[in-house]
Design an enzyme around this catalytic site. Structure first.
Site, PDB file in Angstrom:
ATOM      1  N   SER A  76      -7.536  -5.905  -4.249  1.00  0.00           N
ATOM      2  CA  SER A  76      -6.148  -5.457  -4.202  1.00  0.00           C
ATOM      3  C   SER A  76      -5.938  -4.322  -3.203  1.00  0.00           C
ATOM      4  O   SER A  76      -6.141  -4.498  -2.005  1.00  0.00           O
ATOM      5  CB  SER A  76      -5.700  -5.067  -5.615  1.00  0.00           C
ATOM      6  OG  SER A  76      -4.328  -4.831  -5.687  1.00  0.00           O
ATOM      7  N   ASP A 126       0.369  -4.767  -0.406  1.00  0.00           N
ATOM      8  CA  ASP A 126      -1.013  -4.293  -0.512  1.00  0.00           C
ATOM      9  C   ASP A 126      -1.956  -5.402  -0.050  1.00  0.00           C
ATOM     10  O   ASP A 126      -1.524  -6.429   0.463  1.00  0.00           O
ATOM     11  CB  ASP A 126      -1.325  -3.821  -1.929  1.00  0.00           C
ATOM     12  CG  ASP A 126      -1.375  -4.952  -2.944  1.00  0.00           C
ATOM     13  OD1 ASP A 126      -0.772  -6.017  -2.682  1.00  0.00           O
ATOM     14  OD2 ASP A 126      -2.012  -4.785  -4.003  1.00  0.00           O
TER      15      ASP A 126
END
Length: 451
Positions: free
Chosen positions: A102, A243
């Site tokens: 992530s 992200d």
């Protein structure tokens, strides 16, 4: 049995160091493949990844594990996490896997698992898989004539692009809008600019040259300086920052002012209330969301249901109680009418639709409430001592003192990170100076106790 391998969002750690090794990935593939081998049909798993170097380590190890238990593997290549969830359902796969850490730096990596319904696995499924990994793998292997096969899905990007575009209101376009899109040198570096361009926007792409090492480095939703400065420099109408795996998003207006997930939930929740699309009578967020969001929703007759930190817990509450808008302050926005997990692009398109329909600048429509002063500080401690530090009587007393000082005008939240050896200290209230003093007092005490 308690979970040792799985955290709040799959398995995560430093690449090529336990537990994030090829050996673990092989065993995880075998155990998860065996767990989802149900029925007489030919079984399949889809695997996507972001752009970090260690994806080349984990992808083949997982693939070998799945093949060894008789499961076919469909390799998607670099693609956002929500695309993996979508394609798991679209391809009628038995399991979906996303290799990503992530928003973490390139040194880390992670493995997220999705069931055949496209939703992240339950705690029970994860516990079962962990137990299987601990019991030895020999019994799981199939005969050489029943091994799975692997192939690449060449049009995975195109399928996801069309899926995302179909969430944008019919008849609307982005003509005349200049948009900065920061892809964090991550999984959406191809698909995100393409979606915006095909809908008619003038696109200024940022951080779209991944090299295996630069994912999330000084870019993306955690490092928004570049996105905000590019918006001002190019005279853009809006900035969007994703992200590394594009399941979270933050925005900025034409002045470069940051818009976080709380503001996005306020906007989408209120718009869907007006259109009759909102379900559940409110929005689901975590304990981290600002009290200002709660007050904004309350003034409109909407509730704010709070969960533990982690988009999986938000989604669980949404599914159980019939909500269709939820998310996190950090930018995980879940719109369950469209997706089974957070999707930064889908959320951004809802905001862009509101921008087009209003005809107003982003600064007028994206900041709907004034957040209460909120301060969050992280204290890094030894992983083995997090629980011990939090249970220390001195720390407990410091927390109680901080709560008393806020005296009902705010709140204190202390929690341990689910992915790193951190203790997170957050406070919010009406008085900036008091909030800062409360946080600093608790942080100082934790640091003294932790040594």
């Amino acid at each position: 049995m308690t979970r040792k391998l799985f955290g709040t969002d799959g398995v995560r750690g430093t690449a090529n160091i336990e537990p994030m090794t090829a050996e673990m990935a092989l065993k995880l593939g075998m155990a998860a493949g065996r767990h989802f081998t149900r029925g007489p049909h030919r079984h399949m798993v889809v695997i996507g990844k972001d752009t970090r170097l260690s994806g080349y380590l984990l992808e083949p190890a997982l693939t070998a594990g799945f093949i060894s238990v008789g499961m076919d593997v469909m390799l998607l290549g670099p693609l956002p996490t929500p695309a993996v969830a979508m394609l798991t359902r679209s391809l009628r796969a038995d399991l979906g896997v996303m290799i990503s850490a992530s928003h973490n730096p390139y040194q880390d990596n992670g493995i997220k698992l999705f069931g055949p319904d496209g939703f992240k696995l339950s705690d029970e499924d994860e516990l079962t898989i962990e137990a299987s990994m601990a019991n030895g793998m020999e019994a799981y292997r199939v005969g050489s004539d029943h091994l799975g096969r692997a192939k690449r899905l060449d049009d995975a990007n195109g399928r996801y692009i069309e899926y995302v575009k179909n969430t944008f209101p019919k008849g609307l376009r982005l003509d005349g809008l200049k948009i900065v899109i920061d892809c964090a040198n991550g999984a959406a570096y191809k698909v995100a600019p393409t979606v915006l361009w095909e809908l008619g926007a003038e696109v200024v792409p940022v951080a779209v040259a991944p090299d295996g090492f630069n994912i999330n480095k000084d870019c993306g939703s955690l490092h928004t300086e570049t996105m905000r400065s590019q918006v001002v420099a190019h005279g853009a109408h809006l900035g969007i920052a994703l992200d590394g795996d594009a399941d979270r998003v933050v925005l900025c207006d034409e002045h470069g002012t940051l818009i976080d997930g709380d503001q996005l939930m306020a906007l989408i929740g209120d718009l869907w209330r007006k259109s009759g699309q909102l379900k559940g009578g409110g929005v689901v967020a975590t304990v981290m969301s600002n009290l200002g969001l709660e007050h904004f929703l309350d003034q409109r007759g909407l509730g704010l249901a709070r969960t533990n930190v982690g988009d999986r817990y938000v989604l669980e509450h949404m599914r159980k109680n019939g909500y269709n808008v939820g998310g996190e302050q950090s930018g995980h926005i879940i719109l369950s009418d469209y997706s089974t997990t957070g999707d930064g692009l889908v959320a951004a398109l809802q905001v862009l639709a509101a921008l087009v329909q209003s005809g107003k600048p982003a600064s007028e429509i994206l900041r709907l409430f004034l957040p209460l002063p909120q301060i969050l500080k992280n204290v890094r401690v030894a992983k083995s001592s997090v629980a011990e530090v939090l249970a220390d009587t001195t720390v407990v007393a410091a927390i109680a003192e901080g709560e008393a000082r806020l005296a009902g005008t705010g709140r204190v939240l202390i929690r341990k990170s689910g992915t790193e050896p951190l203790i997170r200290v957050m406070a919010e209230g009406k008085d900036d100076a008091l909030v800062a003093a409360v946080v600093d007092g608790i942080v100082d005490t934790i640091q003294r106790v932790a040594g």
